[in-house]
Design an enzyme around this catalytic site. Structure first.
Site, PDB file in Angstrom:
ATOM      1  N   TYR A 183      63.632  13.522  35.201  1.00 14.81           N
ATOM      2  CA  TYR A 183      62.284  13.413  34.422  1.00 14.81           C
ATOM      3  C   TYR A 183      61.539  15.027  34.379  1.00 14.81           C
ATOM      4  O   TYR A 183      60.649  15.180  33.618  1.00 14.81           O
ATOM      5  CB  TYR A 183      61.093  12.734  35.382  1.00 14.81           C
ATOM      6  N   HIS A 190      70.959   7.459  39.998  1.00 21.04           N
ATOM      7  CA  HIS A 190      70.464   7.039  38.903  1.00 21.04           C
ATOM      8  C   HIS A 190      70.950   6.166  37.673  1.00 21.04           C
ATOM      9  O   HIS A 190      70.347   5.076  37.133  1.00 21.04           O
ATOM     10  CB  HIS A 190      69.593   8.348  38.005  1.00 21.04           C
TER      11      HIS A 190
END
Length: 267
Positions: free
Chosen positions: A39, A97
């Site tokens: 992010y 992830h």
């Protein structure tokens, strides 16, 4: 600490926007914050948390290891870098992830290294994200079922992932729903709108309440303080069996996120 059922996500939020979002969330009473290495906002999230002054013991901070850092010599150093950015000694939960089959590191190897990071005190819990049933079985084989604190997966009224959810529930692996509002697409759904009207609620609250009543944790994000406040009210909304059945009928396999080379073959 158990995984909170309601948190604030930070996907796609950058710079001052994410600082303001996290600050507003904490001021409104959120205590779970979800971020990820990819992010690119861990430092800003850490700044917002530090400036908020909420005791660390009251917070539940989640980050995710990016696919380029799965190798044995990269995972732990990358997590330490995340901790430095977040200004904490340890995070509460760290996830792999994506299964990323094309990256050359097996799920078993990545999970084993992540378990070692937990043993070193860098993270209190470990888990996975975007894993299908086969991936989850591999993770269980590596670290054991009890070690997997959650599988964070895309779930919304338009993508209900029933087969995967049923397997996770059989394994007593908690489900975390992300993209619960389907990039906002469900907010204009007439069924959700009608249900919201009867409950004097918003479509967002209905979608989040639906996920909560199914036993999922949710991590919606917003740049608007009023939306963050409104989302919290989903926790007090009780949908009827008929409401839940009507939302169940909205399933359309409406997946929003499936990056090539990282995503698995979905169940």
């Amino acid at each position: 600490m158990r995984i909170p059922t309601f948190g604030a996500g930070t996907f796609r939020l950058q710079g001052q926007v994410v600082i303001d979002s996290v600050r507003n969330a904490l001021e409104l009473g959120y205590r779970a914050i979800d971020t990820a290495q990819i992010y690119g906002n861990e430092a800003e999230v850490g700044q917002a948390i530090a400036e908020a002054g909420v005791p660390r013991s009251d917070l539940f901070i989640t980050t995710k290891i990016w696919v380029d850092n799965y190798a044995d010599d990269k995972l732990i150093p990358s997590l330490q870098d995340s901790l430095d950015k977040l200004r904490v000694d340890a995070v509460d939960l760290t996830l792999i992830h994506w299964p990323a089959p094309g990256k050359g590191v097996s799920i078993e190897a990545a999970m084993s290294t992540l378990a070692r990071a937990r043993q070193q005190g860098l993270t209190h819990k470990i888990g996975v994200s975007n894993f299908n049933i086969a991936n989850t079985k591999q993770a269980i084989g590596a670290v054991g079922q009890d070690a997997i604190a959650t599988n964070q997966i895309e779930l919304s009224p338009y993508l209900q992932n029933r087969k995967l959810v049923a397997y996770l529930q059989e394994q007593n692996i908690p489900v975390t729903s992300y993209m619960t509002l389907a990039y906002g697409k469900v907010l204009t759904d007439p069924v959700l709108g009608e249900i919201a009207g009867r409950h004097q609620a918003t479509p967002a609250q209905v979608a989040l309440a639906w996920a909560l009543q199914l036993g999922y944790a949710v991590i919606p994000s917003s740049t608007q303080r009023e939306n963050l406040a409104g989302n919290l009210k989903a926790q007090a909304l009780r949908l009827s069996a008929d409401d839940m059945a009507r939302i169940a009928a909205l399933e359309r396999n409406g997946r929003e996120v499936s990056p090539a080379g990282l995503a698995p073959d979905w169940d």
